[in-house]
Design a protein around this motif. Sequence first.
Motif, short mmCIF file in Angstrom:
data_model
loop_
_atom_site.label_atom_id
_atom_site.label_comp_id
_atom_site.label_asym_id
_atom_site.label_seq_id
_atom_site.Cartn_x
_atom_site.Cartn_y
_atom_site.Cartn_z
N LEU A 170 0.70 -1.20 0.20
CA LEU A 170 0.17 0.05 -0.13
C LEU A 170 1.07 1.52 -0.03
N ILE A 171 2.17 1.25 0.47
CA ILE A 171 3.28 2.08 0.21
C ILE A 171 3.29 2.64 -0.61
N ARG A 172 3.43 1.26 -1.73
CA ARG A 172 4.04 1.25 -2.85
C ARG A 172 3.08 2.29 -3.61
N GLY A 173 2.02 1.98 -3.45
CA GLY A 173 0.95 2.83 -4.44
C GLY A 173 0.69 3.79 -3.69
N LEU A 174 1.08 4.66 -2.23
CA LEU A 174 0.67 5.60 -2.01
C LEU A 174 1.47 7.11 -2.59
N LEU A 175 3.35 6.32 -2.91
CA LEU A 175 4.31 6.33 -3.63
C LEU A 175 3.82 7.48 -5.14
N LYS A 176 3.27 5.85 -5.65
CA LYS A 176 2.46 6.12 -7.30
C LYS A 176 1.87 6.88 -7.66
N ARG A 177 1.27 7.46 -6.14
CA ARG A 177 0.17 8.73 -7.01
C ARG A 177 0.27 10.16 -6.28
N GLY A 178 1.62 10.19 -5.72
CA GLY A 178 2.47 11.10 -5.17
C GLY A 178 1.83 11.62 -3.64
N GLN A 179 1.58 10.88 -3.43
CA GLN A 179 0.79 10.43 -1.61
C GLN A 179 1.53 10.39 -0.66
N MET A 180 2.12 11.79 -1.01
CA MET A 180 3.44 11.28 0.63
C MET A 180 3.46 12.01 1.50
N ASP A 181 2.14 12.57 2.25
CA ASP A 181 2.48 12.95 3.31
C ASP A 181 1.20 11.49 3.62
N GLU A 182 0.55 11.04 3.11
CA GLU A 182 0.46 9.31 4.30
C GLU A 182 1.23 8.55 4.01
N ALA A 183 2.58 8.23 2.80
CA ALA A 183 3.39 7.42 2.50
C ALA A 183 4.66 7.98 4.00
N SER A 184 4.54 9.22 4.69
CA SER A 184 5.51 9.37 5.18
C SER A 184 4.65 8.59 7.50
N GLN A 185 4.11 9.20 7.10
CA GLN A 185 2.75 8.48 8.00
C GLN A 185 2.89 6.59 8.31
N TRP A 186 2.65 5.90 7.47
CA TRP A 186 2.53 4.90 7.33
C TRP A 186 4.61 4.06 7.17
N LEU A 187 4.99 5.26 7.04
CA LEU A 187 6.81 4.62 6.79
C LEU A 187 6.96 4.99 8.62
N GLY A 188 7.01 6.32 8.99
CA GLY A 188 7.25 7.04 10.53
C GLY A 188 7.62 7.50 9.36
N LYS A 225 5.95 11.37 -10.85
CA LYS A 225 6.22 12.42 -11.67
C LYS A 225 6.05 13.42 -10.94
N GLY A 226 6.89 14.21 -10.36
CA GLY A 226 6.04 15.73 -10.40
C GLY A 226 7.59 16.09 -9.79
N VAL A 227 6.99 17.59 -9.04
CA VAL A 227 7.67 18.41 -8.04
C VAL A 227 7.77 17.97 -6.74
N GLU A 279 14.85 13.27 1.51
CA GLU A 279 13.88 13.12 1.91
C GLU A 279 13.09 13.90 1.17
N LEU A 280 11.93 12.77 0.22
CA LEU A 280 10.49 13.70 -0.61
C LEU A 280 10.04 14.21 0.90
N VAL A 281 9.61 15.07 0.89
CA VAL A 281 8.89 15.43 2.20
C VAL A 281 6.87 15.48 1.54
N HIS A 282 7.31 16.81 0.72
CA HIS A 282 5.78 16.46 0.42
C HIS A 282 5.77 17.08 -0.81
N TYR A 283 4.54 16.96 -1.91
CA TYR A 283 4.31 16.72 -2.93
C TYR A 283 3.93 17.78 -3.85
N ILE A 284 4.83 18.22 -4.26
CA ILE A 284 4.24 20.32 -5.14
C ILE A 284 3.16 20.12 -6.40
#
Length: 312
Positions: A170-188, A225-227, A279-284
Amino acid sequence: MKTVMLTYPQTLTSDELHTQPQVLAIGQFDGLHLGHASVILSAVRIARETGVQAAVMTFHPHPKEVMRKGDYEGYLTPLRDKEEILAGLGVNILYVVEFNDEFSKLTPKQFAHDLLLPLQTRTAVVGFDFRFGHQGAGDEQLLRSLGGNDMTVETVPPFLLNGEKVSSSLIRGLLKRGQMDEASQWLGRPYSIRGTVIHGEKRGRTIGFPTANLELLDRYVIPAKGVYAVRVQYGEQMLRGVMNLGVKPTFHESGMKPTFEVHLLDFEGQLYDQELKVELVHYIREERKFASIDALISQIREDALTAARLLS
């Protein structure tokens, strides 16, 4: 933390391995997310309570990579990153077992008697869905039986976040969608990559935004892909930056391999051949093609301001 590389069949004796009675957390642990951390920290706690060393056993390469199963696209935490995180969790020793075709054919009994017990594993700590042996034939109940009087087994329940089980897929899926805040929560922690600064097209410096172009050091899971607003570790320094991950459509039509270009907000100087941890903190925003260079420069300036605000 000490790292020991193991192969099967294991030819080293216990004396050569310098093994001592230990509590051993076992798993692939790709991502070392909050669920994995709960297993490992349970092992560390039991080890401290019983006065023995805390150990982790993981497998490399990833079984999916070796067996060519599923949609494996890279690591959330390559081995070097895994070592760094585990050391921070209080682990004393990391066993990295080479996963190959021969090892994949081990029976559950061989796994327990030829690998775990010779390492003086007094307690094995596993997740609730742990499977081992050829084709996943063994579970925690069988492991408990195989351990007999020499090894106990502790099973850690699933780690839930907002009612949902934390998982690497599920974390892989979040990263693929650029949902970095959620991914960070799950990764810690923020998702991160490592790379060496290489020579690029040198276009950034001509438009006032010099970038460090990264060649990744491992086969990482590549996010959307993105900023991104990023934090960059360079030696002992932690710097703020904005990163473009993509194919630069303003300058290239198609077919280009994605690049990682980081513009540092707090640094001036040459970084060629240096290693950076990003560290990819936020997807802009998503990557897009601009009608002119001026429009691109204006957007980069806005992205830099956004990154500075998000990272302040």
